[in-house]
Design a protein around this motif. Structure first.
Motif, PDB file in Angstrom:
ATOM      1  N   ASP A 113       0.829  -1.208   0.000  1.00 27.54           N
ATOM      2  CA  ASP A 113       0.000   0.000   0.000  1.00 27.54           C
ATOM      3  C   ASP A 113       0.864   1.259   0.000  1.00 27.54           C
ATOM      4  O   ASP A 113       0.638   2.187  -0.772  1.00 27.54           O
ATOM      5  N   ASP A 114       1.862   1.279   0.891  1.00 32.16           N
ATOM      6  CA  ASP A 114       2.723   2.463   0.935  1.00 32.16           C
ATOM      7  C   ASP A 114       4.151   2.187   0.480  1.00 32.16           C
ATOM      8  O   ASP A 114       4.954   3.113   0.372  1.00 32.16           O
ATOM      9  N   TYR A 116       6.933   0.863   1.711  1.00 29.77           N
ATOM     10  CA  TYR A 116       8.157   1.098   2.475  1.00 29.77           C
ATOM     11  C   TYR A 116       8.103   0.372   3.811  1.00 29.77           C
ATOM     12  O   TYR A 116       7.046  -0.032   4.281  1.00 29.77           O
ATOM     13  N   LYS A 137      14.243   4.256   6.671  1.00 28.61           N
ATOM     14  CA  LYS A 137      13.001   4.012   5.932  1.00 28.61           C
ATOM     15  C   LYS A 137      13.392   3.646   4.498  1.00 28.61           C
ATOM     16  O   LYS A 137      14.072   4.418   3.817  1.00 28.61           O
ATOM     17  N   HIS A 139      12.068   2.861   0.825  1.00 29.40           N
ATOM     18  CA  HIS A 139      10.897   3.020  -0.045  1.00 29.40           C
ATOM     19  C   HIS A 139      11.217   2.492  -1.441  1.00 29.40           C
ATOM     20  O   HIS A 139      12.224   2.867  -2.057  1.00 29.40           O
ATOM     21  N   SER A 141      10.207   1.914  -5.475  1.00 27.11           N
ATOM     22  CA  SER A 141       9.391   2.458  -6.567  1.00 27.11           C
ATOM     23  C   SER A 141       9.945   1.967  -7.899  1.00 27.11           C
ATOM     24  O   SER A 141      11.101   1.545  -7.993  1.00 27.11           O
TER      25      SER A 141
END
Length: 251
Positions: A113-114, A116, A137, A139, A141
């Motif tokens: 969903d996010d 990360y 963190k 992430h 993409s």
């Protein structure tokens, strides 16, 4: 009596010259550090090209620390690379990646969903320096057009209260970039931009991380860490592998 007086004068003169000499050395060192601190082209410079690994450095003005970037080609899928960074988080895995690791705490698990996760790594620095806590963190993409996958790893130092035992690393920004190639391999670009914080000497950090360290990590250490069946067989719906049918399985 005159001999004693002459000897005292010689000792006094020697001390005076010694003080002058040390003072000049300190001034020269401070000037050199100031020149280094202010220097920097803000451009990537190729420092090493060996065994298929290229290592670049970038020096920004008004900072002592360099940024390091390594570029290499691997016969891995992009999912293989991503799995190593978002799956299997534990103290045992932390110690495999970082032998000085003494603690690990998951804070937020990865989800689609996010895209990360957040984890804290604790590691020794040796000597008189306190252990470091690094909360990061990660992430993930992928560019819709180029299909390049990027893992942006930034510091999240305030995700947990600080502990007296350790120095919390506050400046952290590493980037992994995986570019798919038509022959089925990928180009891996790894950029490191962080510091130890506290009173840790910048010169030690520059040499410890350094050109040789980056080259060793990408040419020797990382392939060993990636030699894992779980990573090799990983496939993610959120990662499109445009040349997957042509890639050779990692050895």
């Amino acid at each position: 009596m005159s001999e004693v007086s002459s000897s005292k004068k010689q000792v006094s003169k020697f001390k005076k010259y010694l003080i002058y000499g040390v003072s000049l050395l300190l001034i020269a060192a401070l000037l050199a550090e100031g020149v280094w601190y202010a220097s920097g082209s803000n451009e990537w410079i190729l420092e090493m090209d060996d065994k298929g690994v290229k290592v670049y450095t970038l020096k920004r003005p008004w900072t002592n620390l360099k940024i390091f970037r390594g570029v290499v080609h691997y016969d891995y899928s992009m999912s293989h690379m991503v799995a190593a960074l978002i799956d299997d988080h534990s103290l045992e895995t932390c110690k495999k990646w970082l032998p000085d690791c003494i603690g690990f705490q998951p804070i937020k698990k990865f989800n689609t969903d996010d895209m990360y996760d957040i984890n804290m790594w604790v590691f020794e620095t040796g000597g008189p320096f306190k252990p470091r806590e690094s909360i990061i963190k990660s992430h993930v993409s992928q560019d819709d057009i180029t299909k390049v996958v990027k893992i942006d790893i930034t510091g999240a130092p305030d995700a947990l209260p600080e502990n007296d035992c350790c120095v919390r690393i506050r400046n952290f920004h590493n980037v992994w970039k995986y570019t798919p190639l038509e022959d089925g391999s990928i180009e891996v670009e790894f950029t490191q931009d962080w510091d130890m914080g506290g009173l840790f000497p910048d010169v030690i950090f520059n040499f410890g991380l350094g050109v040789e360290g980056t080259h060793w990590f990408l040419s020797e250490d990382l392939p060993r860490l990636l030699d894992n069946e779980k990573y090799r067989n990983a496939r993610y719906d959120f990662i499109e592998e445009p040349y997957l049918s042509g890639y050779a399985s990692a050895k």
